[in-house]
Design a protein around this motif. Structure first.
Motif, PDB file in Angstrom:
ATOM      1  N   UNK A 146     -36.666 -61.988  52.304  1.00 48.93           N
ATOM      2  CA  UNK A 146     -37.772 -61.604  51.412  1.00 48.93           C
ATOM      3  C   UNK A 146     -39.020 -62.440  51.678  1.00 48.93           C
ATOM      4  N   UNK A 147     -38.850 -63.757  51.658  1.00 48.31           N
ATOM      5  CA  UNK A 147     -40.032 -64.625  51.710  1.00 48.31           C
ATOM      6  C   UNK A 147     -40.466 -64.964  53.131  1.00 48.31           C
TER       7      UNK A 147
ATOM      8  N   UNK B 208     -46.944 -60.467  43.943  1.00 45.28           N
ATOM      9  CA  UNK B 208     -46.502 -59.076  44.118  1.00 45.28           C
ATOM     10  C   UNK B 208     -45.154 -59.019  44.838  1.00 45.28           C
ATOM     11  N   UNK B 209     -44.979 -59.899  45.809  1.00 44.56           N
ATOM     12  CA  UNK B 209     -43.719 -59.942  46.567  1.00 44.56           C
ATOM     13  C   UNK B 209     -42.557 -60.314  45.652  1.00 44.56           C
TER      14      UNK B 209
ATOM     15  N   UNK C 172     -42.498 -59.935  42.366  1.00 47.46           N
ATOM     16  CA  UNK C 172     -42.329 -58.882  41.355  1.00 47.46           C
ATOM     17  C   UNK C 172     -41.575 -57.676  41.911  1.00 47.46           C
ATOM     18  N   UNK C 173     -41.800 -57.362  43.175  1.00 49.73           N
ATOM     19  CA  UNK C 173     -41.161 -56.185  43.776  1.00 49.73           C
ATOM     20  C   UNK C 173     -39.716 -56.438  44.198  1.00 49.73           C
ATOM     21  N   UNK C 174     -39.260 -57.676  44.112  1.00 51.28           N
ATOM     22  CA  UNK C 174     -37.880 -58.002  44.516  1.00 51.28           C
ATOM     23  C   UNK C 174     -37.101 -58.676  43.389  1.00 51.28           C
ATOM     24  N   UNK C 175     -37.422 -58.285  42.158  1.00 52.39           N
ATOM     25  CA  UNK C 175     -36.787 -58.939  41.013  1.00 52.39           C
ATOM     26  C   UNK C 175     -35.297 -58.625  40.873  1.00 52.39           C
ATOM     27  N   UNK C 176     -34.848 -57.517  41.478  1.00 51.22           N
ATOM     28  CA  UNK C 176     -33.411 -57.204  41.412  1.00 51.22           C
ATOM     29  C   UNK C 176     -32.586 -58.295  42.082  1.00 51.22           C
ATOM     30  N   UNK C 177     -33.075 -58.767  43.218  1.00 48.70           N
ATOM     31  CA  UNK C 177     -32.359 -59.833  43.924  1.00 48.70           C
ATOM     32  C   UNK C 177     -32.764 -61.218  43.414  1.00 48.70           C
ATOM     33  N   UNK C 178     -34.001 -61.340  43.002  1.00 48.83           N
ATOM     34  CA  UNK C 178     -34.485 -62.652  42.567  1.00 48.83           C
ATOM     35  C   UNK C 178     -34.017 -63.011  41.161  1.00 48.83           C
TER      36      UNK C 178
END
Length: 435
Positions: free
Chosen positions: A59-60, A159-160, A162-168
Protein backbone atom coordinates in the motif's frame (compact mmCIF):
# COMPACT_ATOMS: atom_id res chain seq x y z
CA UNK A 1 -34.79 -28.99 8.06
CA UNK A 2 -34.96 -32.45 6.42
CA UNK A 3 -37.38 -31.42 3.68
CA UNK A 4 -34.56 -30.31 1.44
CA UNK A 5 -32.69 -33.34 0.06
CA UNK A 6 -29.38 -31.45 0.03
CA UNK A 7 -29.69 -30.52 3.66
CA UNK A 8 -30.65 -34.08 4.52
CA UNK A 9 -27.49 -35.41 2.89
CA UNK A 10 -25.40 -32.78 4.66
CA UNK A 11 -26.94 -33.66 8.00
CA UNK A 12 -26.12 -37.33 7.48
CA UNK A 13 -22.49 -36.57 6.58
CA UNK A 14 -21.83 -34.74 9.86
CA UNK A 15 -20.42 -36.59 12.83
CA UNK A 16 -20.28 -35.73 16.51
CA UNK A 17 -16.54 -35.03 16.32
CA UNK A 18 -17.15 -32.37 13.66
CA UNK A 19 -19.45 -30.35 15.88
CA UNK A 20 -18.05 -27.97 18.46
CA UNK A 21 -19.83 -28.75 21.70
CA UNK A 22 -19.28 -28.26 25.40
CA UNK A 23 -17.79 -31.27 27.20
CA UNK A 24 -20.21 -33.85 28.53
CA UNK A 25 -20.70 -34.38 32.22
CA UNK A 26 -17.70 -36.10 33.87
CA UNK A 27 -15.75 -35.87 30.59
CA UNK A 28 -12.07 -34.95 31.30
CA UNK A 29 -10.87 -31.65 29.80
CA UNK A 30 -7.39 -31.92 28.28
CA UNK A 31 -5.80 -28.45 28.53
CA UNK A 32 -3.32 -27.30 25.93
CA UNK A 33 0.23 -27.22 27.26
CA UNK A 34 1.91 -23.84 27.74
CA UNK A 35 4.49 -24.86 25.16
CA UNK A 36 1.82 -25.61 22.54
CA UNK A 37 -0.02 -22.39 23.32
CA UNK A 38 3.22 -20.39 22.98
CA UNK A 39 4.00 -21.98 19.62
CA UNK A 40 0.47 -21.19 18.43
CA UNK A 41 0.82 -17.61 19.65
CA UNK A 42 4.17 -17.29 17.89
CA UNK A 43 2.83 -18.53 14.55
CA UNK A 44 -0.33 -16.43 14.79
CA UNK A 45 1.71 -13.38 15.72
CA UNK A 46 4.07 -13.96 12.80
CA UNK A 47 1.12 -14.15 10.39
CA UNK A 48 -0.22 -10.81 11.66
CA UNK A 49 3.25 -9.29 11.55
CA UNK A 50 3.82 -10.43 7.97
CA UNK A 51 0.45 -8.97 6.97
CA UNK A 52 1.53 -5.61 8.42
CA UNK A 53 4.76 -5.80 6.45
CA UNK A 54 2.75 -6.57 3.32
CA UNK A 55 0.61 -3.49 4.00
CA UNK A 56 3.73 -1.35 4.27
CA UNK A 57 5.13 -2.79 1.07
CA UNK A 58 2.00 -3.04 -1.09
CA UNK A 59 0.00 0.00 0.00
CA UNK A 60 2.51 2.59 1.14
CA UNK A 61 5.91 1.81 -0.33
CA UNK A 62 4.60 0.91 -3.78
CA UNK A 63 2.16 3.81 -4.13
CA UNK A 64 4.39 6.48 -2.62
CA UNK A 65 7.34 5.41 -4.77
CA UNK A 66 5.22 5.61 -7.92
CA UNK A 67 3.80 8.95 -6.80
CA UNK A 68 7.34 10.34 -6.42
CA UNK A 69 8.12 9.27 -10.00
CA UNK A 70 4.91 10.73 -11.38
CA UNK A 71 5.50 13.88 -13.49
CA UNK A 72 2.92 15.74 -11.39
CA UNK A 73 4.97 15.21 -8.20
CA UNK A 74 8.48 14.59 -9.52
CA UNK A 75 9.57 18.19 -9.12
CA UNK A 76 8.80 18.01 -5.39
CA UNK A 77 11.72 15.60 -4.90
CA UNK A 78 10.03 13.11 -2.59
CA UNK A 79 12.07 10.16 -3.91
CA UNK A 80 15.10 10.14 -1.55
CA UNK A 81 12.92 10.67 1.53
CA UNK A 82 10.54 7.83 0.62
CA UNK A 83 13.48 5.55 -0.12
CA UNK A 84 14.96 6.35 3.29
CA UNK A 85 11.67 5.74 5.15
CA UNK A 86 11.14 2.28 3.65
CA UNK A 87 14.79 1.19 3.44
CA UNK A 88 15.32 -2.42 4.49
CA UNK A 89 11.62 -3.32 4.67
CA UNK A 90 11.75 -5.70 1.70
CA UNK A 91 14.49 -7.76 3.36
CA UNK A 92 12.67 -7.76 6.70
CA UNK A 93 9.52 -8.96 4.95
CA UNK A 94 11.45 -11.79 3.25
CA UNK A 95 12.98 -12.79 6.61
CA UNK A 96 9.58 -12.87 8.29
CA UNK A 97 8.12 -14.91 5.43
CA UNK A 98 10.95 -17.42 5.68
CA UNK A 99 10.52 -17.74 9.45
CA UNK A 100 6.77 -18.29 9.08
CA UNK A 101 7.34 -21.01 6.47
CA UNK A 102 9.88 -22.68 8.75
CA UNK A 103 7.47 -22.60 11.69
CA UNK A 104 4.61 -23.98 9.61
CA UNK A 105 6.84 -26.74 8.24
CA UNK A 106 7.88 -27.72 11.75
CA UNK A 107 4.26 -27.71 12.84
CA UNK A 108 3.34 -30.06 9.98
CA UNK A 109 6.24 -32.40 10.79
CA UNK A 110 5.57 -32.53 14.52
CA UNK A 111 2.05 -31.23 15.28
CA UNK A 112 2.32 -32.16 18.95
CA UNK A 113 5.87 -30.91 19.50
CA UNK A 114 7.23 -28.56 16.79
CA UNK A 115 10.92 -27.65 16.89
CA UNK A 116 10.69 -23.86 17.05
CA UNK A 117 14.37 -23.39 17.88
CA UNK A 118 15.39 -25.13 14.67
CA UNK A 119 13.10 -22.82 12.69
CA UNK A 120 14.75 -19.75 14.24
CA UNK A 121 18.38 -20.86 14.05
CA UNK A 122 18.19 -21.32 10.29
CA UNK A 123 17.46 -17.60 9.76
CA UNK A 124 19.32 -15.92 12.65
CA UNK A 125 21.91 -14.47 10.27
CA UNK A 126 19.16 -12.51 8.48
CA UNK A 127 18.04 -10.80 11.70
CA UNK A 128 20.89 -8.33 11.21
CA UNK A 129 18.63 -6.43 8.79
CA UNK A 130 16.70 -5.20 11.81
CA UNK A 131 19.76 -3.31 13.07
CA UNK A 132 19.71 -0.58 10.44
CA UNK A 133 15.91 -0.30 10.51
CA UNK A 134 15.62 0.06 14.27
CA UNK A 135 18.65 2.31 14.70
CA UNK A 136 17.25 4.66 12.05
CA UNK A 137 13.61 4.47 13.13
CA UNK A 138 13.54 7.93 14.75
CA UNK A 139 15.06 9.44 11.62
CA UNK A 140 12.41 7.72 9.48
CA UNK A 141 9.60 9.16 11.59
CA UNK A 142 11.21 12.61 11.53
CA UNK A 143 11.53 12.41 7.74
CA UNK A 144 7.89 11.38 7.40
CA UNK A 145 6.88 14.29 9.62
CA UNK A 146 8.79 16.67 7.36
CA UNK A 147 7.09 15.23 4.28
CA UNK A 148 3.67 15.65 5.86
CA UNK A 149 4.31 19.35 6.19
CA UNK A 150 4.16 19.45 2.41
CA UNK A 151 0.48 19.99 1.57
CA UNK A 152 0.48 17.92 -1.63
CA UNK A 153 2.21 14.94 -0.04
CA UNK A 154 -0.04 15.03 3.02
CA UNK A 155 -3.14 15.13 0.82
CA UNK A 156 -1.95 12.14 -1.21
CA UNK A 157 -1.09 10.12 1.91
CA UNK A 158 -4.43 10.92 3.58
CA UNK A 159 -6.35 9.76 0.51
CA UNK A 160 -4.20 6.62 0.30
CA UNK A 161 -4.94 5.75 3.92
CA UNK A 162 -8.66 6.48 3.52
CA UNK A 163 -8.98 4.27 0.44
CA UNK A 164 -7.36 1.28 2.17
CA UNK A 165 -9.18 1.32 5.49
CA UNK A 166 -10.35 -2.29 5.10
CA UNK A 167 -6.78 -3.49 5.50
CA UNK A 168 -5.57 -0.63 7.66
CA UNK A 169 -8.44 -0.81 10.16
CA UNK A 170 -8.22 2.88 11.15
CA UNK A 171 -4.42 2.77 11.33
CA UNK A 172 -1.98 5.15 9.68
CA UNK A 173 1.47 4.76 8.17
CA UNK A 174 3.07 5.84 11.46
CA UNK A 175 1.20 3.10 13.32
CA UNK A 176 2.52 0.35 11.07
CA UNK A 177 6.09 1.56 10.69
CA UNK A 178 6.79 0.70 14.33
CA UNK A 179 5.96 -3.03 13.98
CA UNK A 180 9.51 -4.15 13.01
CA UNK A 181 10.81 -2.28 16.07
CA UNK A 182 8.46 -4.16 18.40
CA UNK A 183 8.89 -7.60 16.83
CA UNK A 184 12.38 -8.46 18.06
CA UNK A 185 11.49 -8.04 21.78
CA UNK A 186 8.39 -10.16 21.13
CA UNK A 187 10.56 -12.96 19.72
CA UNK A 188 12.75 -12.74 22.79
CA UNK A 189 9.82 -12.98 25.25
CA UNK A 190 8.18 -15.90 23.42
CA UNK A 191 11.44 -17.83 23.16
CA UNK A 192 12.07 -17.27 26.86
CA UNK A 193 8.66 -18.72 27.62
CA UNK A 194 9.32 -21.72 25.37
CA UNK A 195 12.65 -22.44 27.07
CA UNK A 196 10.96 -22.28 30.46
CA UNK A 197 8.53 -25.02 29.40
CA UNK A 198 11.00 -27.18 27.46
CA UNK A 199 12.97 -29.94 29.22
CA UNK A 200 16.77 -29.65 29.15
CA UNK A 201 17.11 -32.97 27.35
CA UNK A 202 14.67 -31.97 24.61
CA UNK A 203 16.09 -32.23 21.08
CA UNK A 204 15.21 -28.58 20.35
CA UNK A 205 16.41 -27.13 23.66
CA UNK A 206 19.89 -26.15 22.46
CA UNK A 207 18.52 -24.38 19.38
CA UNK A 208 15.97 -22.53 21.51
CA UNK A 209 18.72 -21.28 23.82
CA UNK A 210 20.82 -20.19 20.84
CA UNK A 211 17.89 -18.33 19.27
CA UNK A 212 16.92 -16.72 22.58
CA UNK A 213 20.49 -15.56 23.20
CA UNK A 214 20.70 -14.05 19.73
CA UNK A 215 17.40 -12.19 20.17
CA UNK A 216 18.47 -11.04 23.65
CA UNK A 217 21.77 -9.66 22.34
CA UNK A 218 20.05 -7.88 19.48
CA UNK A 219 17.40 -6.40 21.78
CA UNK A 220 20.05 -5.14 24.19
CA UNK A 221 22.10 -3.83 21.28
CA UNK A 222 19.10 -1.90 19.96
CA UNK A 223 18.44 -0.43 23.40
CA UNK A 224 22.07 0.61 23.78
CA UNK A 225 22.07 2.14 20.32
CA UNK A 226 18.90 4.10 20.99
CA UNK A 227 20.33 5.30 24.31
CA UNK A 228 23.61 6.29 22.65
CA UNK A 229 21.73 8.11 19.91
CA UNK A 230 19.59 9.98 22.44
CA UNK A 231 22.67 10.73 24.54
CA UNK A 232 24.63 11.97 21.52
CA UNK A 233 21.78 14.30 20.56
CA UNK A 234 21.64 15.63 24.11
CA UNK A 235 25.42 16.20 24.18
CA UNK A 236 25.26 18.09 20.88
CA UNK A 237 22.32 20.16 22.12
CA UNK A 238 24.12 21.12 25.33
CA UNK A 239 27.48 21.78 23.68
CA UNK A 240 25.85 23.92 20.99
CA UNK A 241 24.29 26.08 23.70
CA UNK A 242 27.78 26.95 24.99
CA UNK A 243 30.02 29.46 23.26
CA UNK A 244 33.52 27.95 23.31
CA UNK A 245 36.29 30.46 22.65
CA UNK A 246 39.49 29.86 20.70
CA UNK A 247 41.53 29.31 23.84
CA UNK A 248 39.49 26.14 24.47
CA UNK A 249 39.97 24.81 20.94
CA UNK A 250 41.27 21.48 22.28
CA UNK A 251 37.85 20.77 23.79
CA UNK A 252 35.85 18.95 21.14
CA UNK A 253 32.13 19.55 20.98
CA UNK A 254 31.37 15.87 20.60
CA UNK A 255 33.02 12.62 21.57
CA UNK A 256 31.80 9.07 20.82
CA UNK A 257 31.55 8.07 24.48
CA UNK A 258 30.55 11.40 26.01
CA UNK A 259 27.32 11.43 28.01
CA UNK A 260 25.62 14.47 29.49
CA UNK A 261 24.79 13.76 33.13
CA UNK A 262 23.40 16.89 34.74
CA UNK A 263 23.41 20.67 34.87
CA UNK A 264 23.77 22.76 38.00
CA UNK A 265 24.48 26.24 39.32
CA UNK A 266 27.40 26.47 41.73
CA UNK A 267 29.83 28.96 43.19
CA UNK A 268 33.46 28.19 42.47
CA UNK A 269 36.94 29.67 42.37
CA UNK A 270 39.98 28.65 40.32
CA UNK A 271 43.71 29.10 40.84
CA UNK A 272 46.80 28.00 38.92
CA UNK A 273 49.89 26.69 40.68
CA UNK A 274 50.86 28.75 43.68
CA UNK A 275 49.01 31.79 42.38
CA UNK A 276 46.19 33.46 44.18
CA UNK A 277 42.78 31.96 43.70
CA UNK A 278 40.16 33.97 41.92
CA UNK A 279 37.22 35.21 43.89
CA UNK A 280 34.26 32.89 44.17
CA UNK A 281 31.79 33.48 41.37
CA UNK A 282 28.56 31.88 40.21
CA UNK A 283 28.79 29.47 37.30
CA UNK A 284 26.47 27.37 35.21
CA UNK A 285 27.87 23.85 35.29
CA UNK A 286 27.45 21.15 32.65
CA UNK A 287 28.72 17.81 33.91
CA UNK A 288 29.62 15.05 31.47
CA UNK A 289 31.09 11.62 32.09
CA UNK A 290 34.54 12.83 31.01
CA UNK A 291 34.67 16.56 31.78
CA UNK A 292 33.00 19.41 33.67
CA UNK A 293 32.32 22.79 32.07
CA UNK A 294 31.94 26.05 33.99
CA UNK A 295 30.18 28.81 32.06
CA UNK A 296 28.62 32.19 32.63
CA UNK A 297 25.81 33.98 30.88
CA UNK A 298 27.06 35.45 27.65
CA UNK A 299 27.21 39.24 27.53
CA UNK A 300 27.38 39.47 23.76
CA UNK A 301 24.08 39.98 21.98
CA UNK A 302 24.70 37.29 19.38
CA UNK A 303 24.91 34.73 22.19
CA UNK A 304 22.12 36.22 24.29
CA UNK A 305 20.40 32.89 24.87
CA UNK A 306 23.61 30.92 25.39
CA UNK A 307 26.45 30.77 27.88
CA UNK A 308 30.18 31.32 27.47
CA UNK A 309 32.70 28.76 28.65
CA UNK A 310 35.10 30.10 31.30
CA UNK A 311 36.80 27.00 32.71
CA UNK A 312 36.72 23.26 32.29
CA UNK A 313 38.60 20.26 33.58
CA UNK A 314 38.94 16.59 32.69
CA UNK A 315 37.84 14.12 35.34
CA UNK A 316 40.82 11.89 34.58
CA UNK A 317 43.17 14.75 35.55
CA UNK A 318 41.84 15.06 39.11
CA UNK A 319 44.69 14.10 41.43
CA UNK A 320 43.11 15.18 44.69
CA UNK A 321 39.58 15.65 45.95
CA UNK A 322 38.43 16.37 49.48
CA UNK A 323 35.73 18.07 51.47
CA UNK A 324 37.43 21.06 53.10
CA UNK A 325 34.65 22.65 55.09
CA UNK A 326 30.90 22.71 55.16
CA UNK A 327 29.52 22.21 51.64
CA UNK A 328 32.92 22.89 50.02
CA UNK A 329 34.89 20.58 47.71
CA UNK A 330 38.51 21.20 46.87
CA UNK A 331 40.05 19.54 43.83
CA UNK A 332 43.43 19.60 42.16
CA UNK A 333 43.52 19.05 38.40
CA UNK A 334 47.05 19.20 37.07
CA UNK A 335 48.32 22.66 38.03
CA UNK A 336 44.88 24.06 38.72
CA UNK A 337 43.11 24.10 42.08
CA UNK A 338 39.33 24.30 42.11
CA UNK A 339 37.07 25.12 45.01
CA UNK A 340 33.38 24.32 44.54
CA UNK A 341 30.78 25.58 46.96
CA UNK A 342 27.69 23.35 46.89
CA UNK A 343 24.32 24.83 47.80
CA UNK A 344 23.26 22.00 50.12
CA UNK A 345 24.78 18.96 51.78
CA UNK A 346 22.80 16.75 49.41
CA UNK A 347 24.28 18.54 46.41
CA UNK A 348 27.74 18.15 47.92
CA UNK A 349 27.29 14.39 48.26
CA UNK A 350 26.00 14.18 44.69
CA UNK A 351 29.08 16.02 43.43
CA UNK A 352 31.45 13.78 45.37
CA UNK A 353 29.63 10.67 44.17
CA UNK A 354 29.63 11.88 40.58
CA UNK A 355 33.36 12.64 40.48
CA UNK A 356 34.57 9.54 42.33
CA UNK A 357 32.31 7.22 40.32
CA UNK A 358 33.45 8.49 36.95
CA UNK A 359 37.06 8.66 38.06
CA UNK A 360 36.85 4.94 38.85
CA UNK A 361 35.19 4.19 35.50
CA UNK A 362 37.80 6.12 33.53
CA UNK A 363 40.61 4.44 35.48
CA UNK A 364 39.11 1.01 34.80
CA UNK A 365 38.77 1.74 31.08
CA UNK A 366 42.38 2.93 30.83
CA UNK A 367 43.58 -0.20 32.66
CA UNK A 368 41.66 -2.40 30.25
CA UNK A 369 43.19 -0.59 27.28
CA UNK A 370 46.64 -1.00 28.84
CA UNK A 371 46.09 -4.73 29.24
CA UNK A 372 45.14 -5.06 25.60
CA UNK A 373 48.43 -3.53 24.44
CA UNK A 374 51.02 -6.19 23.50
CA UNK A 375 53.84 -6.35 26.01
CA UNK A 376 57.39 -7.36 25.09
CA UNK A 377 59.60 -8.57 27.91
CA UNK A 378 63.10 -7.21 28.39
CA UNK A 379 64.63 -10.57 27.46
CA UNK A 380 62.56 -10.75 24.29
CA UNK A 381 63.55 -7.20 23.43
CA UNK A 382 67.25 -8.04 23.88
CA UNK A 383 66.87 -11.14 21.71
CA UNK A 384 65.17 -9.06 19.02
CA UNK A 385 68.01 -6.51 19.11
CA UNK A 386 70.63 -9.28 18.90
CA UNK A 387 68.74 -10.90 16.04
CA UNK A 388 68.57 -7.56 14.26
CA UNK A 389 72.32 -7.04 14.74
CA UNK A 390 73.05 -10.54 13.41
CA UNK A 391 70.91 -9.92 10.34
CA UNK A 392 72.60 -6.59 9.71
CA UNK A 393 76.06 -8.13 10.18
CA UNK A 394 75.20 -11.04 7.86
CA UNK A 395 73.86 -8.66 5.24
CA UNK A 396 77.02 -6.56 5.47
CA UNK A 397 79.23 -9.67 5.06
CA UNK A 398 77.19 -10.75 2.03
CA UNK A 399 77.66 -7.33 0.47
CA UNK A 400 81.40 -7.43 1.19
CA UNK A 401 81.76 -10.92 -0.29
CA UNK A 402 79.72 -9.99 -3.34
CA UNK A 403 81.74 -6.87 -3.97
CA UNK A 404 84.95 -8.89 -3.54
CA UNK A 405 83.77 -11.38 -6.18
CA UNK A 406 82.86 -8.57 -8.55
CA UNK A 407 86.27 -6.93 -8.07
CA UNK A 408 88.12 -10.20 -8.73
CA UNK A 409 86.06 -10.91 -11.86
CA UNK A 410 86.62 -7.41 -13.13
CA UNK A 411 90.36 -7.66 -12.55
CA UNK A 412 90.48 -10.97 -14.44
CA UNK A 413 88.95 -9.28 -17.46
CA UNK A 414 85.62 -11.10 -17.34
CA UNK A 415 82.77 -8.77 -18.09
CA UNK A 416 79.52 -9.31 -16.30
CA UNK A 417 76.67 -9.46 -18.77
CA UNK A 418 73.36 -8.55 -17.17
CA UNK A 419 70.40 -9.15 -19.49
CA UNK A 420 68.00 -6.32 -20.18
CA UNK A 421 64.87 -7.77 -18.60
CA UNK A 422 62.64 -5.11 -20.12
CA UNK A 423 63.58 -6.09 -23.66
CA UNK A 424 64.04 -9.81 -23.18
CA UNK A 425 62.70 -12.27 -20.67
CA UNK A 426 63.81 -15.52 -22.24
CA UNK A 427 64.78 -18.48 -20.09
CA UNK A 428 68.42 -18.29 -21.23
CA UNK A 429 68.76 -14.66 -20.26
CA UNK A 430 67.16 -15.29 -16.90
CA UNK A 431 69.35 -18.32 -16.21
CA UNK A 432 72.48 -16.38 -17.12
CA UNK A 433 71.32 -13.54 -14.90
CA UNK A 434 70.74 -15.97 -12.01
CA UNK A 435 74.21 -17.46 -12.53
Amino acid sequence: NTKSPKRHVLAKSLTVSDIQRPPLKNEPIVPLSTRTMTVTELIKGEEIYLENLNILEEIFHYNLTHMAKDPLYKEEGYGPSIKMIFAGLTTIKSTSGELLRNLQTELQKRPDDPYVGHAFVSILAYFKVYTSYISGYDDRIAELKNLKQNERFNEFLTKLEASNQKRLNKRTLNDILIHPVKRMPQYFILLQRLIKHTPNDHADYENLVKAELSCRNMTEHFEEQSQHAASAKEVIRVMNSIHIGKKFAELKRSSPHRIFLFGDRVKASFSKGSGKSLRISSYIVHAFNDCVLFSTKSKMKIWADDVTLKYYFWIKDISKIEQTKENHIEMVCGTQAILISATTEKTLKEWLMYITTHQAKISEQSNQRRKLKPRISRTTSQKMEKCSDDISRASFLDIEQSSDVVMRMSSSGNDLKVPNLRKSSSANDLSSFNK
